[in-house]
Design a protein around this motif. Structure first.
Motif, mmCIF file in Angstrom:
data_model
loop_
_atom_site.group_PDB
_atom_site.id
_atom_site.type_symbol
_atom_site.label_atom_id
_atom_site.label_comp_id
_atom_site.label_asym_id
_atom_site.label_seq_id
_atom_site.Cartn_x
_atom_site.Cartn_y
_atom_site.Cartn_z
ATOM 1 N N ASP A 114 57.115 75.329 39.887
ATOM 2 C CA ASP A 114 57.927 73.946 39.992
ATOM 3 C C ASP A 114 58.184 72.981 40.842
ATOM 4 O O ASP A 114 58.940 72.397 41.270
ATOM 5 N N SER A 115 57.360 72.936 41.580
ATOM 6 C CA SER A 115 57.041 72.126 42.689
ATOM 7 C C SER A 115 56.505 70.934 42.247
ATOM 8 O O SER A 115 55.440 70.585 41.433
ATOM 9 N N GLY A 116 57.816 69.933 42.612
ATOM 10 C CA GLY A 116 57.303 69.086 42.231
ATOM 11 C C GLY A 116 58.330 68.047 41.427
ATOM 12 O O GLY A 116 58.650 66.921 40.998
ATOM 13 N N CYS A 117 58.926 68.700 40.531
ATOM 14 C CA CYS A 117 60.412 68.998 38.987
ATOM 15 C C CYS A 117 61.147 68.857 40.469
ATOM 16 O O CYS A 117 61.885 69.556 41.027
ATOM 17 N N TYR A 118 62.060 68.166 40.113
ATOM 18 C CA TYR A 118 63.649 67.997 40.557
ATOM 19 C C TYR A 118 64.158 68.529 40.202
ATOM 20 O O TYR A 118 64.660 68.727 38.596
ATOM 21 N N GLN A 119 65.001 68.953 40.737
ATOM 22 C CA GLN A 119 66.240 70.176 39.908
ATOM 23 C C GLN A 119 67.464 69.599 40.649
ATOM 24 O O GLN A 119 67.470 69.561 42.297
ATOM 25 N N GLU A 120 68.615 70.319 40.167
ATOM 26 C CA GLU A 120 69.829 69.758 40.728
ATOM 27 C C GLU A 120 71.081 70.983 41.778
ATOM 28 O O GLU A 120 70.573 71.802 41.453
ATOM 29 N N ILE A 121 71.154 69.921 42.260
ATOM 30 C CA ILE A 121 72.234 70.907 43.376
ATOM 31 C C ILE A 121 73.797 70.541 43.715
ATOM 32 O O ILE A 121 73.973 69.427 43.730
ATOM 33 N N SER A 122 74.315 71.201 43.175
ATOM 34 C CA SER A 122 75.529 70.759 42.890
ATOM 35 C C SER A 122 76.762 71.547 44.290
ATOM 36 O O SER A 122 76.648 72.660 44.570
ATOM 37 N N ALA A 150 67.553 77.185 50.651
ATOM 38 C CA ALA A 150 67.602 78.477 49.819
ATOM 39 C C ALA A 150 66.968 79.346 48.940
ATOM 40 O O ALA A 150 65.855 79.853 48.849
ATOM 41 N N GLU A 151 68.354 79.278 47.834
ATOM 42 C CA GLU A 151 68.143 79.806 46.778
ATOM 43 C C GLU A 151 67.308 79.108 46.439
ATOM 44 O O GLU A 151 66.209 79.952 45.454
ATOM 45 N N LEU A 152 66.547 78.017 46.127
ATOM 46 C CA LEU A 152 66.257 77.143 44.914
ATOM 47 C C LEU A 152 64.528 77.138 45.546
ATOM 48 O O LEU A 152 63.724 77.443 45.094
ATOM 49 N N LEU A 153 64.394 77.396 46.952
ATOM 50 C CA LEU A 153 62.976 77.718 47.300
ATOM 51 C C LEU A 153 62.320 78.651 47.667
ATOM 52 O O LEU A 153 61.251 78.755 48.351
ATOM 53 N N ALA A 154 63.279 79.718 47.367
ATOM 54 C CA ALA A 154 62.935 81.099 47.826
ATOM 55 C C ALA A 154 62.481 81.494 48.934
ATOM 56 O O ALA A 154 61.978 82.365 49.247
ATOM 57 N N LEU A 155 63.846 81.094 49.998
ATOM 58 C CA LEU A 155 63.104 81.747 51.345
ATOM 59 C C LEU A 155 64.498 82.191 52.022
ATOM 60 O O LEU A 155 65.692 82.389 50.937
ATOM 61 N N PRO A 156 64.438 83.210 52.828
ATOM 62 C CA PRO A 156 65.708 84.555 53.174
ATOM 63 C C PRO A 156 66.459 83.266 53.911
ATOM 64 O O PRO A 156 65.792 82.534 54.535
#
Length: 477
Positions: free
Chosen positions: A398-406, A420-426
């Motif tokens: 999904d790199s390069g695509c904008y995703q919504e964060i509320s 962290a959830e969006l980027l799959a990072l701990p």
């Protein structure tokens, strides 16, 4: 002109004396007129009110210092076992027609309306100050006819059990709180708050439908030094003049529960029947974990977590509509709305629902049916950095695509968790979160900075790997 002679009835001449002749000639057959209705003489109402089919009696004396127009008050000792007799009036129908087992739910709830609105907070405070204790318990070894008693750890002030209405049933209860624990601490001598001991009885139904409500009754109690308070109240009445003693109710050796409306069900999920496991030992249901569920005011439960309330589907069947009503604490109106589908319910106006369910529940049902989705306080659009080194983080499709964060709390911790959830990072390895400011400077994102971000802003998230300690920095550019 007509004159009424005020004479005794036996002085009036009989029809035979006035009109000599056969008695049958004096009587005329009634005309069969279709517009005249044969009315039965009005029956004299009984002085005693009709006895309910179910009745509960608490074996504890009532206070003599209660005025005639007020509800009877019963004092209880903290931790003492009190018997509650579960009675079924066999005169009202054949007892064999009753269900084999009935389910009863016993609750200790606040009587004061002001405390009902803050009940959850009050009980959470009590649990924190008395860890491991319960407000209401069943004394299983003393109880008779009690089947499958349940004292859930999440319900400090609620117990459930099954019982056979055709057999003798005696429930022994223990109240472990005192009425002054919920009053502001002053200099001593605080007046305790009253509680309600309420029993709701249901007829178990199929697994897919909520249980059918049969009867509800309650009484007013004060768990605070029963022997001392009864003695004080008796002495208070004895000091009153004789003409003023008639203003107070006579004390009774036992307390009869008064019929009332059912307590709203707090359970948000579908009804789960009790397990068929029998009680194996007297102490098998003794749980020492806390909480309150006395249906603290129903509306508080939506704010305490749990799954969000789903909207009513217009295509919902009758069964699905009944389940939706039960999940949203409208169980007492399920019978009235038994034949309504989702479309039927959505067509009703606010006035229609008020006429069906009453003012309070009608307005609540209308607002629940027409509920609108909650608008989040801040919405951001974030895209991942297109180019990354292979030794930093795995590539995301999904790199390069904008995703919504509320965001709802508008805090840096909430934003960091969403990123962290969006980027799959701990989340525990993200040490700092920065925002690129004017001239390329890095601004540490604090709660105040997050609160000042413009709604619907868009950023590119750059991930930088760092050593000592091992983790990542995030930069929003």
């Amino acid at each position: 002109m007509l004159f009424w002679h005020n004479q005794p009835e036996h002085l009036w001449p009989s029809p035979g004396e006035l009109y000599p002749g056969p008695t049958s000639s004096l009587l005329r057959d009634s005309l069969p007129l279709p517009y005249l209705k044969q009315e039965e003489p009005p029956s004299i109402p009984s002085e005693e009110p009709p006895c309910p089919a179910l009745q509960y009696v608490l074996c504890a004396a009532t206070s003599p210092a209660v005025k005639q127009q007020e509800e009877a008050l019963t004092y209880l000792n903290q931790g003492q076992s009190y018997e509650v007799q579960m009675l079924c009036n066999s005169k009202l129908g054949d007892a064999t027609q009753w269900p084999r087992l009935l389910k009863s739910v016993v609750r200790v709830v606040f009587h004061d309306r002001r405390l009902q609105y803050t009940e959850q907070q009050q009980l959470d405070g009590w649990r924190w100050s008395r860890p491991g204790d319960r407000i209401l318990d069943i004394d299983v070894p003393l109880s008779v006819g009690v089947i499958e008693p349940q004292m859930l750890s999440s319900q400090l002030n609620t117990v459930e059990f099954h019982w056979d209405p055709t057999k003798r049933t005696s429930l022994f209860l223990q109240v472990h709180c005192i009425s002054t624990e919920f009053t502001p601490r002053k200099k001593g001598g605080e007046k305790g708050v009253p509680f309600r001991l309420q029993i709701d009885t249901f007829k178990p139904s199929d697994k897919e439908l909520p249980p059918e409500h049969l009867h509800s009754a309650g009484c007013l109690i004060k768990p605070k030094g029963a022997d001392r308070k009864l003695k004080t109240d008796r002495e208070k009445i004895e000091r009153q003049p004789l003409h003023e003693r008639n203003m107070y109710q006579a004390a009774c050796d036992s307390t009869v529960f008064v019929e009332c409306s059912p307590w709203p069900e707090p359970n948000a999920g579908p009804y789960l029947p009790l397990s068929p496991l029998a009680l194996t030992s007297p102490n098998s249901c003794k749980l020492l974990s806390p909480e309150s569920l006395c249906y603290s005011p129903p509306f508080l439960l939506d704010t305490l977590g749990g799954s969000p309330a789903e909207d009513l589907n217009p295509g919902a069947s009758i069964l699905e509509t009944q389940q939706w009503l039960h999940r949203h604490r409208f169980s007492s109106h399920c019978r009235m709305l038994a034949n309504f589908t989702g479309t039927d319910l959505l067509k009703l106006t606010c006035q229609d629902l008020i006429q069906i369910c009453g003012a309070a529940d009608g307005i609540r049902l209308f607002n629940t049916v027409r509920a609108r989705p909650i608008r989040h306080r801040l919405t951001l659009y974030v895209a991942q950095e297109a180019s990354r080194q292979e030794n930093e983080v795995r590539k995301n499709p999904d790199s390069g695509c904008y995703q919504e964060i509320s965001l709802d709390e508008l805090s840096a911790a909430e934003l960091m968790g969403k990123l962290a959830e969006l980027l799959a990072l701990p989340a525990n390895q993200i040490h700092h979160l920065f925002h690129q400011g004017p001239g390329g400077i890095l601004i540490l994102l604090s709660d105040q900075v997050v609160q000042n971000l413009k709604d619907e802003s868009h950023f590119v998230a750059v991930v930088k790997k760092v050593q000592n300690p091992d983790g990542y920095y995030l930069v929003l550019t």
